[in-house]
Design an enzyme around this catalytic site. Sequence first.
Site, short mmCIF file in Angstrom:
data_model
loop_
_atom_site.label_atom_id
_atom_site.label_comp_id
_atom_site.label_asym_id
_atom_site.label_seq_id
_atom_site.Cartn_x
_atom_site.Cartn_y
_atom_site.Cartn_z
N THR A 1 37.35 27.05 40.64
CA THR A 1 36.88 25.74 40.19
C THR A 1 37.33 24.63 41.15
O THR A 1 36.51 23.89 41.70
CB THR A 1 37.42 25.44 38.77
OG1 THR A 1 37.00 26.48 37.90
CG2 THR A 1 36.91 24.12 38.26
N VAL A 2 38.63 24.54 41.39
CA VAL A 2 39.15 23.44 42.22
C VAL A 2 38.84 23.68 43.70
O VAL A 2 38.36 22.78 44.40
CB VAL A 2 40.68 23.26 42.00
CG1 VAL A 2 41.21 22.14 42.88
CG2 VAL A 2 40.97 22.97 40.53
N ARG B 1 40.00 36.84 45.16
CA ARG B 1 40.17 38.21 44.67
C ARG B 1 38.88 39.00 44.83
O ARG B 1 38.89 40.15 45.22
CB ARG B 1 40.56 38.19 43.18
CG ARG B 1 42.05 38.03 42.98
CD ARG B 1 42.38 38.02 41.50
NE ARG B 1 41.66 36.95 40.81
CZ ARG B 1 42.16 36.22 39.84
NH1 ARG B 1 43.38 36.45 39.41
NH2 ARG B 1 41.45 35.27 39.28
N LYS C 1 50.68 22.87 39.00
CA LYS C 1 51.83 22.30 38.27
C LYS C 1 52.81 23.35 37.80
O LYS C 1 54.02 23.11 37.73
CB LYS C 1 51.38 21.42 37.10
CG LYS C 1 50.36 22.08 36.17
CD LYS C 1 48.96 21.86 36.65
CE LYS C 1 47.99 22.74 35.91
NZ LYS C 1 46.68 22.13 35.76
N GLY D 1 44.63 15.31 37.13
CA GLY D 1 43.34 15.59 37.78
C GLY D 1 43.04 14.59 38.89
O GLY D 1 43.74 14.54 39.89
N GLY E 1 35.14 24.27 32.93
CA GLY E 1 36.14 24.43 33.99
C GLY E 1 37.39 23.61 33.79
O GLY E 1 38.17 23.40 34.71
N GLU F 1 42.91 26.20 31.74
CA GLU F 1 43.62 27.11 32.64
C GLU F 1 43.05 28.52 32.48
O GLU F 1 42.42 28.83 31.46
CB GLU F 1 45.12 27.13 32.29
CG GLU F 1 45.82 25.81 32.51
CD GLU F 1 45.70 25.31 33.94
OE1 GLU F 1 46.13 26.02 34.86
OE2 GLU F 1 45.17 24.22 34.14
N LYS G 1 53.46 19.74 33.72
CA LYS G 1 53.11 18.44 34.33
C LYS G 1 54.20 17.41 34.06
O LYS G 1 54.50 16.57 34.91
CB LYS G 1 51.77 17.96 33.79
CG LYS G 1 50.60 18.78 34.31
CD LYS G 1 49.34 18.44 33.52
CE LYS G 1 48.12 19.15 34.10
NZ LYS G 1 46.97 19.07 33.17
N GLY H 1 38.64 19.34 35.83
CA GLY H 1 37.29 19.60 36.32
C GLY H 1 37.27 19.68 37.84
O GLY H 1 38.16 19.17 38.51
P1 NAP Z 1 40.27 29.36 39.09
O1 NAP Z 1 38.92 28.78 38.89
O2 NAP Z 1 40.69 30.51 38.27
O3 NAP Z 1 40.40 29.74 40.65
C1 NAP Z 1 41.48 30.50 41.17
C2 NAP Z 1 41.09 31.00 42.54
O4 NAP Z 1 42.16 31.69 43.12
C3 NAP Z 1 39.91 31.98 42.52
O5 NAP Z 1 39.12 31.79 43.66
C4 NAP Z 1 40.59 33.36 42.55
O6 NAP Z 1 39.79 34.33 43.17
C5 NAP Z 1 41.80 33.05 43.41
N1 NAP Z 1 42.98 33.85 43.11
C6 NAP Z 1 43.76 33.79 42.02
N2 NAP Z 1 44.77 34.65 42.10
C7 NAP Z 1 44.62 35.29 43.27
C8 NAP Z 1 45.34 36.31 43.93
N3 NAP Z 1 46.46 36.85 43.38
N4 NAP Z 1 44.91 36.73 45.14
C9 NAP Z 1 43.82 36.19 45.68
N5 NAP Z 1 43.09 35.21 45.13
C10 NAP Z 1 43.49 34.78 43.92
O7 NAP Z 1 41.37 28.24 38.89
P2 NAP Z 1 41.22 26.66 39.07
O8 NAP Z 1 40.76 26.05 37.80
O9 NAP Z 1 40.49 26.36 40.32
O10 NAP Z 1 42.76 26.24 39.21
C11 NAP Z 1 43.47 26.44 40.41
C12 NAP Z 1 44.77 25.67 40.36
O11 NAP Z 1 44.51 24.28 40.20
C13 NAP Z 1 45.68 26.05 39.19
O12 NAP Z 1 47.01 25.95 39.61
C14 NAP Z 1 45.37 25.00 38.16
O13 NAP Z 1 46.45 24.80 37.27
C15 NAP Z 1 45.18 23.80 39.06
N6 NAP Z 1 44.37 22.72 38.49
C16 NAP Z 1 43.18 23.01 37.89
C17 NAP Z 1 42.40 21.96 37.40
C18 NAP Z 1 41.07 22.21 36.72
O14 NAP Z 1 40.51 21.26 36.17
N7 NAP Z 1 40.54 23.42 36.74
C19 NAP Z 1 42.84 20.63 37.53
C20 NAP Z 1 44.08 20.38 38.17
C21 NAP Z 1 44.82 21.44 38.65
P3 NAP Z 1 38.37 34.76 42.53
O15 NAP Z 1 37.50 33.56 42.67
O16 NAP Z 1 37.89 35.88 43.37
O17 NAP Z 1 38.66 35.11 41.12
N1 HSE Z 2 43.88 22.80 32.27
C1 HSE Z 2 44.24 21.50 32.74
C2 HSE Z 2 43.86 20.46 31.71
C3 HSE Z 2 43.56 21.23 34.05
O1 HSE Z 2 43.09 20.76 30.80
O2 HSE Z 2 44.35 19.34 31.80
C4 HSE Z 2 44.02 19.96 34.71
O3 HSE Z 2 45.32 20.08 35.17
#
Ligand code: NAP
Ligand code: HSE
Length: 431
Positions: free
Chosen positions: A13-14, A45, A105, A134, A187, A190, A205, A302
Amino acid sequence: MQEIRLGLLGCGTVGGGVVRLLAQNEARLTARVGKKLTVVRALVRDPKKERPSELPASALTTRAEEVLADDSLDVIVEVMGGAEVARDYVLSAIRAKKQVVTANKMLLALHGGELVAEAKKHGVDLAFEASVGGGIPLIRVLRDALASDRISHFAGIINGTSNFILTKMQREGQSFEAALAEAQKRGYAEADPTLDVGGGDAKHKLAVLAMLAFGAQVASDDIPTEGITELEPIDHVLADRFGFVIKPLATGRAHDGTCDLFVHPALVKKDAPLANIGDVMNALALTGEALGPCLLSGRGAGDMPTAVSVVADVLDVARAKVLGVMGQATQALALTPMKPSPRSQANGRYYLRFSVFDRPGVLAKITGALGDRRVSIEQMVQQGGGDADGTAVSVVILTHRANEGDVAAALSVIAAGDFVARPTRLLRVLD
Ligand code: NAP
Ligand code: HSE
């Protein structure tokens, strides 16, 4: 150096948002750094998954060493999540003198002290704007804009998923499960959504905010934490009746060389600024000793809002590399180990919802136990169709300010009574 070469750890997602944002605004971003920002490699992955079209399939790898051992990379962007593998990869990047950006975080809450110390030792930056709030520039404001001031206290909505769910339940009467499913689809949640609804994400956080606001290095597991899963529809109805809405809060207060840090759902007065932060929006209401009150708000989760913060960090660390001032921003982070105060020392107003059998003398027993512990009652209502035979009803009490240890002691006396039908619900009230 013709370009700044980026390696992504993760492209979900990010990471996908980062790739799209870099492509959409390429000319403007190149002009700001003086060099093009190019994503050279991205660790994933499953390389067969759908990714942003701007990223060539040849950039994808499932082998971490193709990112970590590539000497040509300037910046490593960790957007994969999790704590232990991410820690190993980030440490490896720091030791290879790469500039590092992370949105993680959990990683910072569990290993932030170690990673900051290692970044300082190796003269590189560890940037983490996207880890809290975010797309809202909270970290920059605390670290730079308010560097001359002292933050006395703050209250924030810092989990977008929980706020989204409570807003959908309160305003649209949606079920918890349906609202969570929608947050996941968008998206926001977590990979393990129990982190969102159980308060763990906000706890991580809050540990990061404590670093910036109070210079405190705390063990995140020492932060008293409650999620939103135990709330019932009747709590929203009764909160409304008293003039409040229920919000998922994280609060911090500095005092006497330590700090209070709490994560919990709380009653917020309907006319308070945080009461009107709905949907996936996040906000931080902070008070600086010199500044006074200040409210920062925006989209807290998001792909694209979060990518804005990640790319802002990429710009900063890339410019530092180009200008030869790598590591200076991180050197300024001074952390002191602190243990947050326990709940029993907290002071505040409380919403207490008792489920009791409707019998003569029950109210006297409740108010007596509270009175014995110097807990004074501000308002009280009884709700539900009780009858003289002893059907269970809800008795809700709003207290004046009291010590939380005293409230807990009174509740444990009441819990032993034979008139109690179900455990008492305690919610805090935001001052
Ligand atoms: P996500 O959509 O699950 O993406 C994770 C990515 O990392 C995917 O591309 C996954 O590969 C890859 N990955 C995970 N573990 C792996 C491993 N062991 N080896 C290789 N690749 C691996 O997660 P996300 O929502 O983008 O979040 C990523 C980070 O940003 C997290 O720390 C989250 O807390 C933080 N964050 C998220 C948001 C949000 O709104 N989503 C906001 C702020 C911060 P695949 O694609 O092949 O599965
Ligand atoms: N899962 C987190 C939330 C993503 O809902 O706030 C942003 O850090």
